[in-house]
Design a protein around this motif. Sequence first.
Motif: not given
Length: 235
Positions: A66-73, A139-142, A198-212
Amino acid sequence: MSILLLQVTNAAVSAAPDSVNAAVNAANQAGGGLSLIDLILKGGWIMLPLFILLFVSVYIILERYLTIRKAGGQPESFMNGIRALMVKSDVQGAKLLCAQNPSPLARMVEKGLRRLGLPLTEIEASVENVGKIEIARLEKNINILGIIAGIAPMLGFVGTIIGVIKIFYAINATGDFGIAQIAGGLYTKMVTSAAGLIVGIIAHAGYHWLSILVERMVFRMENSAIEFMDILQDN
């Protein structure tokens, strides 16, 4: 003799479906009574930190998205407005437009506008410094997701190992060794490994998705910063 053999064969064939049905019903009763909640509870105390890691992962993914989406504008329309105002030499209007647009790009441009009158190299350096700060905020908390992606599977594996140790300790203490005892305890303890993965997969996918998403945002900010410097040079 042949008549007797035929009668025995028919009796065996007629009894076979009954035995198969009985076996199927027994299997269904053995496995069907174990729900997802039961499996989670059988995972033991190690499931609590895994649930905490899952909650943290989901929270960071949603909050950062939500933060990145808002920052995009809309950088195109914003930069078009800045260009139109600078052509008119309306610096105050450009600053007001930046103040009305709470985005990283607007804060970069506003910093550059405040440095007007200085050499372009100094203005460019100020804009780049603000850009670095804004990127760090995005990138905070990513990185926490990357840590969770590594910790969660290991934590789940530790839970399984603890369960196996308890099983063999019970066998050593009671002397009761059987496949049912080992398998029955082992498959419930492996729930922690599955949960950790399962938790590791979710965190790993979220990390790379947010990094992109952050990389795309950085690319857009850099293009807009170059465009802003071109506007200053033209004016």
